[in-house]
Motif scaffolding. Sequence first.
Motif, PDB file in Angstrom:
ATOM      1  N   THR A   1       0.856  -1.188   0.000  1.00 51.61           N
ATOM      2  CA  THR A   1       0.000   0.000   0.000  1.00 51.61           C
ATOM      3  C   THR A   1       0.891   1.237   0.000  1.00 51.61           C
ATOM      4  O   THR A   1       1.801   1.360   0.816  1.00 51.61           O
ATOM      5  CB  THR A   1      -0.895   0.015   1.254  1.00 51.61           C
ATOM      6  N   ILE A   2       0.621   2.125  -0.974  1.00 48.74           N
ATOM      7  CA  ILE A   2       1.348   3.399  -1.025  1.00 48.74           C
ATOM      8  C   ILE A   2       0.343   4.514  -1.236  1.00 48.74           C
ATOM      9  O   ILE A   2      -0.766   4.271  -1.719  1.00 48.74           O
ATOM     10  CB  ILE A   2       2.418   3.417  -2.143  1.00 48.74           C
ATOM     11  N   ASN A   3       0.743   5.728  -0.895  1.00 52.63           N
ATOM     12  CA  ASN A   3      -0.183   6.838  -1.081  1.00 52.63           C
ATOM     13  C   ASN A   3      -0.266   7.204  -2.577  1.00 52.63           C
ATOM     14  O   ASN A   3       0.568   6.799  -3.385  1.00 52.63           O
ATOM     15  CB  ASN A   3       0.187   8.042  -0.210  1.00 52.63           C
ATOM     16  N   TYR A   4      -1.292   7.961  -2.913  1.00 51.53           N
ATOM     17  CA  TYR A   4      -1.586   8.283  -4.309  1.00 51.53           C
ATOM     18  C   TYR A   4      -0.462   9.077  -4.970  1.00 51.53           C
ATOM     19  O   TYR A   4      -0.107   8.821  -6.113  1.00 51.53           O
ATOM     20  CB  TYR A   4      -2.912   9.045  -4.395  1.00 51.53           C
ATOM     21  N   GLU A   5       0.131  10.029  -4.252  1.00 51.41           N
ATOM     22  CA  GLU A   5       1.213  10.838  -4.826  1.00 51.41           C
ATOM     23  C   GLU A   5       2.412   9.969  -5.194  1.00 51.41           C
ATOM     24  O   GLU A   5       3.036  10.161  -6.234  1.00 51.41           O
ATOM     25  CB  GLU A   5       1.650  11.962  -3.873  1.00 51.41           C
ATOM     26  N   SER A   6       2.756   9.029  -4.354  1.00 49.82           N
ATOM     27  CA  SER A   6       3.873   8.117  -4.650  1.00 49.82           C
ATOM     28  C   SER A   6       3.558   7.275  -5.879  1.00 49.82           C
ATOM     29  O   SER A   6       4.407   7.062  -6.737  1.00 49.82           O
ATOM     30  CB  SER A   6       4.161   7.216  -3.449  1.00 49.82           C
ATOM     31  N   PHE A   7       2.316   6.796  -5.926  1.00 47.05           N
ATOM     32  CA  PHE A   7       1.895   6.012  -7.089  1.00 47.05           C
ATOM     33  C   PHE A   7       1.983   6.835  -8.369  1.00 47.05           C
ATOM     34  O   PHE A   7       2.504   6.364  -9.385  1.00 47.05           O
ATOM     35  CB  PHE A   7       0.467   5.487  -6.879  1.00 47.05           C
ATOM     36  N   GLN A   8       1.505   8.061  -8.323  1.00 41.90           N
ATOM     37  CA  GLN A   8       1.558   8.951  -9.491  1.00 41.90           C
ATOM     38  C   GLN A   8       3.006   9.205  -9.904  1.00 41.90           C
ATOM     39  O   GLN A   8       3.329   9.247 -11.095  1.00 41.90           O
ATOM     40  CB  GLN A   8       0.855  10.276  -9.201  1.00 41.90           C
ATOM     41  N   SER A   9       3.873   9.401  -8.929  1.00 39.64           N
ATOM     42  CA  SER A   9       5.284   9.634  -9.218  1.00 39.64           C
ATOM     43  C   SER A   9       5.904   8.421  -9.915  1.00 39.64           C
ATOM     44  O   SER A   9       6.639   8.559 -10.900  1.00 39.64           O
ATOM     45  CB  SER A   9       6.030   9.944  -7.925  1.00 39.64           C
ATOM     46  N   ILE A  10       5.592   7.240  -9.429  1.00 37.09           N
ATOM     47  CA  ILE A  10       6.101   6.006 -10.051  1.00 37.09           C
ATOM     48  C   ILE A  10       5.562   5.867 -11.469  1.00 37.09           C
ATOM     49  O   ILE A  10       6.305   5.542 -12.403  1.00 37.09           O
ATOM     50  CB  ILE A  10       5.731   4.778  -9.194  1.00 37.09           C
ATOM     51  N   MET A  11       4.287   6.126 -11.653  1.00 36.04           N
ATOM     52  CA  MET A  11       3.676   6.031 -12.984  1.00 36.04           C
ATOM     53  C   MET A  11       4.286   7.044 -13.958  1.00 36.04           C
ATOM     54  O   MET A  11       4.547   6.726 -15.112  1.00 36.04           O
ATOM     55  CB  MET A  11       2.158   6.233 -12.902  1.00 36.04           C
ATOM     56  N   LYS A  12       4.514   8.253 -13.465  1.00 35.71           N
ATOM     57  CA  LYS A  12       5.096   9.296 -14.302  1.00 35.71           C
ATOM     58  C   LYS A  12       6.499   8.881 -14.762  1.00 35.71           C
ATOM     59  O   LYS A  12       6.856   9.025 -15.928  1.00 35.71           O
ATOM     60  CB  LYS A  12       5.151  10.615 -13.535  1.00 35.71           C
ATOM     61  N   LYS A  13       7.291   8.351 -13.831  1.00 34.48           N
ATOM     62  CA  LYS A  13       8.649   7.904 -14.168  1.00 34.48           C
ATOM     63  C   LYS A  13       8.611   6.717 -15.124  1.00 34.48           C
ATOM     64  O   LYS A  13       9.421   6.634 -16.060  1.00 34.48           O
ATOM     65  CB  LYS A  13       9.422   7.556 -12.905  1.00 34.48           C
ATOM     66  N   ALA A  14       7.678   5.800 -14.925  1.00 36.87           N
ATOM     67  CA  ALA A  14       7.555   4.641 -15.817  1.00 36.87           C
ATOM     68  C   ALA A  14       7.162   5.094 -17.223  1.00 36.87           C
ATOM     69  O   ALA A  14       7.707   4.595 -18.225  1.00 36.87           O
ATOM     70  CB  ALA A  14       6.527   3.659 -15.266  1.00 36.87           C
ATOM     71  N   ASN A  15       6.230   6.030 -17.320  1.00 35.43           N
ATOM     72  CA  ASN A  15       5.813   6.542 -18.630  1.00 35.43           C
ATOM     73  C   ASN A  15       6.960   7.274 -19.321  1.00 35.43           C
ATOM     74  O   ASN A  15       7.163   7.145 -20.529  1.00 35.43           O
ATOM     75  CB  ASN A  15       4.602   7.459 -18.488  1.00 35.43           C
TER      76      ASN A  15
END
Length: 94
Positions: free
Chosen positions: A7-21
């Motif tokens: 479980t991670i917070n939404y901002e961390s998830f968004q950051s990971i997704m942004k870096k992956a993209n």
Amino acid sequence: MENATVTINYESFQSIMKKANKYDELVRTKEDILKKQDDFIEVLCTCLEKANEQKVSANKQYFIAEGIKAICDRFDMDLKVEYGELDEGKAPKK
């Protein structure tokens, strides 16, 4: 741990997704650049091989001119500025 839930917070998830993209985009860009480079080298090699096969100098010049055009196109060079009036030779009969 293979089936663990994280479980991670939404901002961390968004950051990971942004870096992956961003990574995926960079990989695609690199692949496109390498493809263009490979195509360019293939065109140059083909021009040189065909020029070498020709018996008539005007036909040799045709393939040399095609190679020069490919170089100018690849490196965004103005053919007229760089080479003036390029002797385009004569295309060989098929």
